[in-house]
Write a protein that holds these residues in place. Structure first.
Motif, PDB file in Angstrom:
ATOM      1  N   GLU A 120      32.279  30.954  68.008  1.00  0.00           N
ATOM      2  CA  GLU A 120      31.458  29.747  67.878  1.00  0.00           C
ATOM      3  C   GLU A 120      32.100  28.709  66.957  1.00  0.00           C
ATOM      4  O   GLU A 120      32.963  29.019  66.139  1.00  0.00           O
ATOM      5  CB  GLU A 120      30.064  30.112  67.353  1.00  0.00           C
ATOM      6  CG  GLU A 120      29.275  31.017  68.284  1.00  0.00           C
ATOM      7  CD  GLU A 120      27.852  31.234  67.808  1.00  0.00           C
ATOM      8  OE1 GLU A 120      27.286  30.333  67.154  1.00  0.00           O
ATOM      9  OE2 GLU A 120      27.303  32.322  68.090  1.00  0.00           O
ATOM     10  N   GLU A 121      31.619  27.459  67.097  1.00  0.00           N
ATOM     11  CA  GLU A 121      32.033  26.335  66.262  1.00  0.00           C
ATOM     12  C   GLU A 121      33.557  26.227  66.164  1.00  0.00           C
ATOM     13  O   GLU A 121      34.133  26.076  65.087  1.00  0.00           O
ATOM     14  CB  GLU A 121      31.402  26.438  64.873  1.00  0.00           C
ATOM     15  CG  GLU A 121      29.886  26.371  64.928  1.00  0.00           C
ATOM     16  CD  GLU A 121      29.247  26.302  63.552  1.00  0.00           C
ATOM     17  OE1 GLU A 121      29.999  26.300  62.558  1.00  0.00           O
ATOM     18  OE2 GLU A 121      28.010  26.254  63.487  1.00  0.00           O
ATOM     19  N   ASP A 167      30.285  32.932  62.612  1.00  0.00           N
ATOM     20  CA  ASP A 167      30.726  32.191  61.424  1.00  0.00           C
ATOM     21  C   ASP A 167      32.163  32.599  61.114  1.00  0.00           C
ATOM     22  O   ASP A 167      32.431  33.303  60.140  1.00  0.00           O
ATOM     23  CB  ASP A 167      29.813  32.493  60.239  1.00  0.00           C
ATOM     24  CG  ASP A 167      30.169  31.666  59.009  1.00  0.00           C
ATOM     25  OD1 ASP A 167      30.802  30.596  59.178  1.00  0.00           O
ATOM     26  OD2 ASP A 167      29.831  32.088  57.875  1.00  0.00           O
ATOM     27  N   ARG A 202      30.175  22.119  69.115  1.00  0.00           N
ATOM     28  CA  ARG A 202      28.758  22.448  69.072  1.00  0.00           C
ATOM     29  C   ARG A 202      28.001  21.560  70.037  1.00  0.00           C
ATOM     30  O   ARG A 202      28.130  20.328  70.019  1.00  0.00           O
ATOM     31  CB  ARG A 202      28.210  22.257  67.658  1.00  0.00           C
ATOM     32  CG  ARG A 202      26.901  22.999  67.403  1.00  0.00           C
ATOM     33  CD  ARG A 202      27.130  24.497  67.377  1.00  0.00           C
ATOM     34  NE  ARG A 202      25.904  25.241  67.060  1.00  0.00           N
ATOM     35  CZ  ARG A 202      25.825  26.568  67.086  1.00  0.00           C
ATOM     36  NH1 ARG A 202      26.890  27.280  67.404  1.00  0.00           N
ATOM     37  NH2 ARG A 202      24.706  27.174  66.794  1.00  0.00           N
ATOM     38  N   SER A 231      33.040  18.506  63.340  1.00  0.00           N
ATOM     39  CA  SER A 231      32.547  19.670  62.593  1.00  0.00           C
ATOM     40  C   SER A 231      32.627  20.951  63.403  1.00  0.00           C
ATOM     41  O   SER A 231      32.011  21.961  63.046  1.00  0.00           O
ATOM     42  CB  SER A 231      31.086  19.419  62.167  1.00  0.00           C
ATOM     43  OG  SER A 231      30.997  18.274  61.336  1.00  0.00           O
ATOM     44  N   GLY A 232      33.351  20.921  64.503  1.00  0.00           N
ATOM     45  CA  GLY A 232      33.459  22.101  65.352  1.00  0.00           C
ATOM     46  C   GLY A 232      32.737  21.912  66.668  1.00  0.00           C
ATOM     47  O   GLY A 232      31.884  21.023  66.817  1.00  0.00           O
ATOM     48  N   ASP A 285      29.071  26.179  74.427  1.00  0.00           N
ATOM     49  CA  ASP A 285      30.000  25.641  73.441  1.00  0.00           C
ATOM     50  C   ASP A 285      30.783  26.752  72.750  1.00  0.00           C
ATOM     51  O   ASP A 285      31.178  26.625  71.592  1.00  0.00           O
ATOM     52  CB  ASP A 285      29.254  24.794  72.402  1.00  0.00           C
ATOM     53  CG  ASP A 285      28.094  25.550  71.751  1.00  0.00           C
ATOM     54  OD1 ASP A 285      27.978  26.772  71.974  1.00  0.00           O
ATOM     55  OD2 ASP A 285      27.313  24.903  71.027  1.00  0.00           O
ATOM     56  N   ARG A 326      37.208  25.049  65.996  1.00  0.00           N
ATOM     57  CA  ARG A 326      37.818  23.854  65.416  1.00  0.00           C
ATOM     58  C   ARG A 326      38.977  23.384  66.289  1.00  0.00           C
ATOM     59  O   ARG A 326      39.709  24.195  66.858  1.00  0.00           O
ATOM     60  CB  ARG A 326      38.331  24.139  64.005  1.00  0.00           C
ATOM     61  CG  ARG A 326      37.271  24.589  63.018  1.00  0.00           C
ATOM     62  CD  ARG A 326      36.208  23.504  62.819  1.00  0.00           C
ATOM     63  NE  ARG A 326      35.424  23.716  61.616  1.00  0.00           N
ATOM     64  CZ  ARG A 326      34.275  24.374  61.553  1.00  0.00           C
ATOM     65  NH1 ARG A 326      33.779  24.912  62.667  1.00  0.00           N
ATOM     66  NH2 ARG A 326      33.619  24.496  60.426  1.00  0.00           N
TER      67      ARG A 326
END
Length: 486
Positions: free
Chosen positions: A209-210, A417, A228, A225-226, A239, A212
């Motif tokens: 996830e998220e 995360d 999303r 911010s990634g 995503d 970069r």
């Protein structure tokens, strides 16, 4: 001359052209044929000795010009040899034999002529199939002729331009006619040492996830911010890492109207995530992969426990060790029933390892037509056609080299995360150890664990202390570690 001797001289002529003509008293013709044959053999031997490397020779043979020459040359030689056998039979004067002997020797001579022609026909057909398959898969780049000429000598001396490793992104996609775009549910980077062939396979989870993006790129500007997006209507997410290709292709406006940017964006994104420069990608259609497994006659796997698959759990791959067909091997690798993404990643790694072990050159050559046909439906790649002459020798090195793997999955990496710095650190450590360098540790390490094949995992032992080594200090393992354990 009786029938037995005539057939004997005819067989000798098949092995040494001109022998029958010498026996028939046609010395000049016989010597010319033998001379040409000897020159041809010496020429082939000179090419092999000049190359000095089987891998380099095979790589050169895949050049488009050489494949065309091999195809045409084999066809012409086959026809010439067939005609030579017929003429050899004629000059041996079978008309002096009894009628029954003429019928028998004529029939056997015809069969021998066809047998001599057959290998040339196989080589010609294989060359043509190879050329068709390779040209349909690999892009024929059009470099600037002047620049190409300037770099030709340098490339011959070092095709990798001084680089120590080549990084290729291996993707498994599940595109079909009922769903737009490509979801890359299997993502691995093969980092190969160009000198030794030692390889580390770095596996990334589909649900990272998220994500970069490299600073300064259009995707980084779109998602500072990634990666999303709002949740899907059904509660799912579009995503994740496996959606980057599909999203990039679906939004050309992000790239100034440029279309089909998915492959390039995913390569750059994964390279940035791992801290590696990814050179090329190869996208494998999962069900095309199943056809490839069928083309080599199946793959032998040890299924740890029953694997259920299908919309209504109607399918079953039973536990045990046996040769699986392509469909069963793919369901073993991809079934979601009673499995999470990380179990599937391990099973996919096991299938890749089994193929690497079992798809030997002899097997591939014996089923070449089937393999070539399956491969055309299997792969999408940006590897330049001209690089095959260098990649084939490297692939042969990998076949006999050390292949390890690292899976960036929980608990090592939390997908919801991710610790990006840790991912890069683990990647660099795995690459460094793949070269053969021993990691420096100050805690005790467990002794190498034996796999089902008896091969150690390659976990080094550090200086013993009373502190136990953490499980994630050295997550690198052999490609087939953990496979086949019932």
């Amino acid at each position: 001359m009786d029938a037995v001797r005539l057939l004997g001289w005819l067989v000798l002529s098949a092995l040494a052209p001109g022998a029958a003509h010498l026996r028939a008293g046609r010395r000049r013709t016989g010597l010319v044929l033998l001379g040409c044959y000897a020159v041809g053999l010496l020429g082939v031997l000179a090419v092999v000795l000049a190359t000095g490397d089987l891998g380099a020779l095979l790589g050169s043979a895949l050049d488009d010009t050489w494949l065309t020459a091999i195809t045409v040359g084999s066809a012409l030689l086959g026809v010439a040899w067939f005609a030579l056998m017929v003429h050899s039979f004629v000059v041996l004067r079978p008309g002096t034999l009894r009628q029954s002997e003429q019928i028998v020797t004529g029939t056997l001579a015809g069969l021998l002529a066809v047998a001599v022609l057959a290998p040339f026909a196989v080589v010609a057909q294989t060359g043509w199939a190879s050329r068709q398959a390779l040209n349909s898969i690999f892009k024929d780049s059009q470099p600037d002729p002047q620049a190409q000429g300037e770099k030709l000598t340098e490339r011959r001396q070092d095709p990798w331009a001084g680089r120590e490793r080549v990084n290729i992104l291996l993707l498994g996609g599940d595109a079909d006619d009922h769903r737009p775009g490509v979801r890359t549910d299997s993502m691995n980077v093969a980092s190969v040492d160009v000198k030794t062939g030692n390889t580390v396979l770095i596996s990334l989870p589909r649900n990272l996830e998220e994500v970069r993006f490299r600073p300064g790129t259009p995707m980084a500007e779109q998602f500072p911010s990634g990666f999303r997006l709002p949740p899907d209507p059904g509660g799912g997410r579009s995503d994740l890492l496996n959606s980057v290709w599909e999203y990039s292709d679906a939004h050309p406006e992000i790239f100034g109207g440029k279309r089909e940017q998915g492959a390039e964006v995913l390569m750059d994104t994964i390279g940035y995530t791992l801290g590696l420069d990814v050179d090329w990608y190869a996208l494998v259609n999962m069900w095309g992969f199943a056809r490839l497994i069928d083309a080599i006659g199946g793959v032998t796997l040890t299924v740890e426990r029953d694997v259920v698959f299908g919309k209504y759990n109607e399918g079953l791959v039973k536990a045990g060790t046996r040769k699986l067909k392509g469909a069963d091997a793919m369901w073993y690798a991809r079934s979601r029933t009673n499995s999470d993404d990380y179990i599937r990643m391990r099973r996919q790694r096991c299938v890749i390892g089994a193929l690497l072990d079992q798809a030997d050159p002899a097997t591939v050559l014996s089923r070449f037509n089937q393999v070539a046909a399956a491969t055309k439906e299997l792969i999408q790649t940006d590897i330049p056609r001209a690089m095959l002459s260098d990649l084939v020798p490297l692939a042969l090195k990998v076949k006999d080299a050390k292949v390890t793997s690292i899976q960036l999955v929980p608990p090592l990496i939390q997908t919801y995360d991710p610790d990006w710095a840790k991912i890069r650190k683990l990647t660099q450590k795995a690459v460094r150890e793949s070269t053969g360098a021993q990691p420096v540790t100050t805690t005790a390490a467990p002794a190498p664990v034996k796999t089902s094949t008896g091969a150690p995992t390659g976990i080094p032992t550090g200086t013993p202390t009373k502190s136990p080594k953490k499980a994630d200090d050295n997550p690198t393992q052999g490609l087939t570690d953990g496979c086949g354990q019932l």
